[in-house]
Structure formats: structure tokens, C-alpha cells
Scaffold this active site. Structure first.
Site, mmCIF file in Angstrom:
data_model
loop_
_atom_site.group_PDB
_atom_site.id
_atom_site.type_symbol
_atom_site.label_atom_id
_atom_site.label_comp_id
_atom_site.label_asym_id
_atom_site.label_seq_id
_atom_site.Cartn_x
_atom_site.Cartn_y
_atom_site.Cartn_z
ATOM 1 N N SER A 147 -57.516 23.425 -24.066
ATOM 2 C CA SER A 147 -58.778 23.810 -23.241
ATOM 3 C C SER A 147 -58.700 22.897 -21.780
ATOM 4 O O SER A 147 -57.839 21.905 -21.920
ATOM 5 C CB SER A 147 -60.046 23.307 -23.929
ATOM 6 O OG SER A 147 -61.110 23.329 -23.203
ATOM 7 N N TYR A 160 -65.076 17.168 -28.695
ATOM 8 C CA TYR A 160 -64.123 18.431 -28.349
ATOM 9 C C TYR A 160 -63.219 17.943 -27.486
ATOM 10 O O TYR A 160 -61.928 18.404 -27.704
ATOM 11 C CB TYR A 160 -65.249 19.460 -27.448
ATOM 12 C CG TYR A 160 -64.410 20.648 -27.408
ATOM 13 C CD1 TYR A 160 -64.079 21.434 -28.312
ATOM 14 C CD2 TYR A 160 -64.258 20.962 -26.077
ATOM 15 C CE1 TYR A 160 -63.389 22.849 -28.110
ATOM 16 C CE2 TYR A 160 -63.637 22.045 -25.680
ATOM 17 C CZ TYR A 160 -63.185 22.965 -26.879
ATOM 18 O OH TYR A 160 -62.400 24.350 -26.391
#
Length: 267
Positions: A147, A160
Site C-alpha cells: 500500500s 495498518y
């Protein structure tokens, strides 16, 4: 595998988290290129439909296996079954994962632990088992979906981002270890993609609306991912604006913090 892309016809492509979202679209795009697609996820009802569509696109058999990547024993059983029933995996796409946006001081650590089990440890278990097969035949390609959050952390993404920083770090070292064995490793670092990922990650339901033009289309991203299969490309970063911001983050840390706290703080 080589620097120039090889055809995907009859290549066995395993995609974790292949029942919905980006994983589902990658499965379809690979099938359209003639790959033998193998999808895994927890929900077999959704996988069955993806499997059917992949077979229609490719004109070949497609396969689906229920697998919870937070369970090491289940991973080993499923990977061994795939090897026996389908064959050695040529291309692995580690796409399974989830996120939850919340400040670190109030984040439930049980959720954090599960996120690491799925996003990091599960990816490592799958990768090790498949990479052993690839090393034996001295050919393969591992694509780990990380990501932009693993390059530039923003508020409410502490857990995250930590998992995705781990994915990138693991992949970077693995790339060097496997290169002499002719097995390539690529990280895919997308920004926000319009998928059901945000059903869990964003309880407010407003994040995608806030980020506006930066939101990526899952089909477009899937096509970019499939286009790099069979190459030695190091990483794919999307969208371009976030790629530039990520570079600034490392070159000019104070500017990076300013961007993360202001321009990209939309959670």
C-alpha cells in the site's frame, strides 16, 4: 521469467483474497490472458462464482480453495493440495488483507494482532511454501500487494501502515534472496481503491468521497498488475501523485510529515 514479460498462457496464477475487490479483478484479467487461475479466500460461495467466470474467460479449468490466511495449518494444507491437484504455482499474488482506521491510543490490540496475522504473517507463510516450489524449478514471480500507506503513514493508519511497511520490508529482502534462483518479487503499492475494503477500514463511510480524484478503479489496477506478471519489475506505485509524495517523504522528511498531516489526512 525475464525482464521482458512472458505470456501467461497456461501459467498457474494463485491469488489470495481472490473472492472480491482487487483480487477478484486480477483473477479475471489473468484468466483473459490464458492463465490457469487459482483463487483463495475464506468464503467459498463467493469464490465459486469467481472460479466460474475465470474458466469462461480463459477457456481452461479454474480452481478455488477456501483458505484463512490467519491459520498457518490451513495454509499448509491448502498449498499442498494446490500443488498436488493443480501443479506448481508460477505466479503468486498475495492480496489477502484488511485495514481499520483508528487512532493508536484507542485501537483494540486484538484487532491489531489479527491484522498482523492476516496482512503480514499469513503472507509470509504462503510465500515461503510457494517460494520453495519456485526455487526448486528456478522460476517464478511473487507479487505482494502492499500500500502507499506502507510508504507514507498518515493519522489513524498506524496499525495498518505498520503491517504494510512490514510487507514492503519483507519483500525487499526476499527479492535479493530469490534473485539468484530466477524468482522475482514485486510490491504493488496502491492508494485508495474503490472496493469493499473500506466497508471495514472506514466506519465513517466518507473516506473515498474525501480523497476524490486519488481513488483508483480496481479493474484498472488489476490490468496494471497483470501486465507486469512475468517481469522483474521491482514495484508498482499508484496513483502518480502519491508516488511523488512518497518520494518527498523520504527525501524531505519534514515536508513529508506536512503532506501526511494535511494533504493526505482524510480519515
Amino acid at each position: 521469467m525475464a525482464n521482458k514479460r512472458n505470456g501467461l498462457a497456461n501459467k498457474i496464477v494463485l491469488i489470495t483474497g481472490g473472492s472480491t475487490g482487487l483480487g477478484e479483478q486480477i483473477a479475471y484479467e489473468a484468466a483473459k490472458q490464458g492463465a490457469i487461475v487459482v483463487v483463495s479466500a475464506r468464503r467459498m460461495d463467493l469464490l465459486a462464482e469467481v472460479k466460474k467466470k475465470c474458466a469462461n474467460y480463459s477457456g481452461k479449468a479454474a480452481y478455488a480453495y477456501a483458505m484463512d490466511v490467519s491459520d498457518p495449518e490451513e495454509i499448509q494444507t491448502v498449498i499442498e493440495t494446490i500443488h498436488q491437484e493443480v501443479g506448481a504455482v508460477d505466479i503468486l499474488v498475495n492480496n489477502a488483507g484488511f485495514g481499520h482506521f483508528e487512532e493508536a491510543l484507542t485501537f483494540k490490540m486484538s484487532v491489531a494482532e489479527n491484522m498482523f496475522r492476516v496482512n503480514v504473517l499469513g503472507m509470509m507463510y504462503v510465500t515461503q511454501l510457494v517460494a520453495i516450489q519456485m526455487a526448486e524449478k528456478r522460476q517464478g514471480h511473487i507479487i505482494n500487494v502492499a500500500s502507499q500507506g506502507g510508504k507514507m503513514a498518515t493519522p489513524k493508519s498506524s496499525i495498518y501502515s505498520a503491517t504494510k511497511f512490514a510487507v514492503i520490508g519483507y519483500s525487499n529482502a526476499l527479492r535479493l534472496e530469490l534473485k539468484p534462483l530466477n524468482v522475482f518479487v514485486t510490491t504493488v503499492n496502491p492508494g485508495p481503491i474503490e472496493t469493499n475494503f473500506f466497508d471495514i477500514a472506514d466506519e465513517s463511510g466518507k473516506y473515498l468521497e474525501k480523497v476524490g480524484s486519488m481513488v483508483l478503479n480496481s479493474t484498472v489496477v488489476a490490468k496494471r498488475v497483470v501486465a507486469l506478471m512475468g517481469t522483474s519489475k521491482r514495484e508498482l506505485n499508484l496513483p502518480y501523485s502519491m508516488e511523488i509524495a512518497g518520494k518527498l517523504y523520504y527525501l524531505f522528511p519534514k515536508v513529508g510529515d506536512f503532506l501526511a498531516l494535511n494533504l493526505f489526512n482524510n480519515k
